[in-house]
Write an enzyme that holds these catalytic residues in place. Structure first.
Site, PDB file in Angstrom:
ATOM      1  CE  LYS A  44      -4.036  -2.146   0.298  1.00 49.59           C
ATOM      2  NZ  LYS A  44      -5.068  -2.050  -0.736  1.00 49.59           N
ATOM      3  CG  ASP A  45       4.601   1.640   2.094  1.00 50.50           C
ATOM      4  OD1 ASP A  45       3.606   1.679   2.839  1.00 50.50           O
ATOM      5  OD2 ASP A  45       5.737   1.338   2.493  1.00 50.50           O
TER       6      ASP A  45
END
Length: 453
Positions: A44-45
């Site tokens: 998700k970064d």
């Protein structure tokens, strides 16, 4: 000197690692894209940076603003890293089924965490979708991320994750397998890979309680399929805009138990400490094994770190409570071995009913053996006490001997579990186990049910 200007510049270029023992029955090369190497320890970064940068570019997010998002934890962590570096405030709205570790980590990196109930409809004002939108409307100078329908999510994976996988496999990838939640990863990566080679198969991993698989196969959004589940990060009770079903060749569903069990197997058999959705992906991969040939190159994406599930899938007590721990329960002693040292709570014949009720409340139990100087002479349970109270409001001041039932059956430690189970009837809700030296332990129906695999 070789250094990054800030932590955000270290996102991406995560390794591709060959899986061995856990996929031994699959006739193909299986490679894991291990996204835990990102600074926020999850895939998700990537999209967190992309969504914020795109919002900055078109003016939706202004300097000093507040970022608001409903998250299962990992997107929140990615957003928190960007918020720290760029000077934004962050409010994360999270459902109560998410691990405590995720909530603690979000608070540790400066996010305000708002916890909402899981078992409500998406349109319910208490749902984390609704609360996120409301907070965005009420908070001055704020921006609601909405990762489900924010197309920068899938675009991040089209621009980054897909090209990385293509390059790392030298274009030889034949299958991509990934858990589907917001849909950003499968759609972004899938779009890029199919543009490179339309023959690449894209498989989504779904969970029971989610609508994705049936909707993909029939076009029907079946609300009967929606119910609460334990697996984190995959499955949905909505259809996010980021899920491009036209890019997905098929789904397979994985149970909560299998996802949890295989999450632990990955750590034990591959020395890769990853999260719950990775376990679901590996079990899903094994369910799809007939689709793979010896020359195929299968890439499975591991979303996040196992550190976020230490209190859940990697905790024996948590697994055991849900019947997920693969233990061989054959005898009475197997059922009680993890709490055998607990004191047996009893009540005496001359004590009052109120004493038994107080003990039930204090120890959160439903059955209590009754004793006198000679040993076990009876039993009481909450159902009988309730019936007695309905018949006589003064029953609380009566002695236990006036309301007690028959004593619970007593078995030895080595009694087969089948024989113990037969002792449970409509009239009997517990069995006592003789530990020797005058000590006993209690087995309830709940204990028996908990031992069922």
């Amino acid at each position: 000197m070789d250094f990054s200007n800030n932590i955000l510049e270290t996102i991406g270029n995560t390794p591709l690692v060959k899986l061995n023992k856990i996929v031994a029955e699959i006739d193909a090369l299986v490679l894991a894209k291990v996204e835990t190497f990102n600074p926020g320890n999850s895939v998700k970064d990537r999209m967190a940076v992309k969504m914020i940068e795109d919002a900055e570019a078109d003016g939706r997010l202004k300097p000093g603003g507040t970022i608001i998002e409903g998250t299962s934890g990992n997107t929140g962590m990615g957003l928190a890293l960007v918020a720290i570096v760029k000077g934004y405030k962050l409010i994360c709205v999270i459902s109560d089924k998410q691990s405590k570790e995720k909530m603690d980590i979000l608070r540790a990196v400066g996010a305000k965490v708002v916890v909402c109930p899981t078992d409500v409809e998406p349109t319910d004002p208490r749902s984390y979708y609704s609360v996120s939108k409301r907070l965005a409307e009420e908070t001055p100078n704020s921006w609601y991320v909405n990762q489900y329908d924010n197309m920068s999510n899938s675009l991040a994976h089209y621009e980054q994750t897909g090209p990385e996988i293509w390059k790392q496999t030298d274009g030889k990838i034949t299958h991509f397998v990934v858990g589907v939640g917001t849909g950003g990863t499968i759609s972004g990566v899938g779009k890029y890979l199919k543009e490179k080679n339309p023959n690449i198969k894209i498989w989504g991993i779904d969970t029971y309680g989610s609508v994705f698989k049936k909707y993909h196969e029939t076009g029907i959004f079946d609300e009967n399929e929606i119910y609460s589940y334990i697996t984190e990060g995959i499955g949905e009770d909505i259809l996010p805009k980021n899920v491009d079903f036209s890019l997905i060749d098929g789904f397979t569903k994985v149970t909560d138990k299998d996802a949890a069990v295989y999450t632990r197997k990955i750590a034990l058999e591959e020395a890769i400490f990853v999260g719950n959705s990775a376990g679901a992906c590996i079990k899903g991969l094994l369910q799809l094994k007939e689709h793979f040939k010896p020359d195929d190159v299968v890439v499975v994406l591991f979303h996040d770190s196992g550190s976020r599930y230490v209190g859940k899938m990697f905790n024996d007590d948590w697994m055991r409570e849900r019947g997920f721990l693969e233990e061989n329960v054959t005898k009475a002693e197997d059922v009680i071995k993890d709490h055998i040292d607990k004191e047996l709570i009893v009540v005496r014949t001359e004590e009052l009913v109120s004493h038994a009720i107080e003990r039930m409340r204090k120890y959160k139990i439903s059955q209590i053996p009754v004793v006198d100087i000679n040993g076990f002479v009876g039993s009481v349970d909450e159902t009988d006490l309730f019936r007695s109270y309905v018949a006589d409001k003064n029953v609380a001041e009566k002695p236990i001997k006036d309301v007690m039932g028959k004593p619970f059956p007593i078995v030895k430690l080595g009694t087969p579990i089948e024989e113990v189970s037969k002792l449970f009837t409509k009239e009997n809700d517990a069995v006592l186990v003789d530990l020797g030296n005058g000590h006993h332990h209690i087995i309830t129906k709940y204990d028996i049910i908990g031992s069922i695999k």
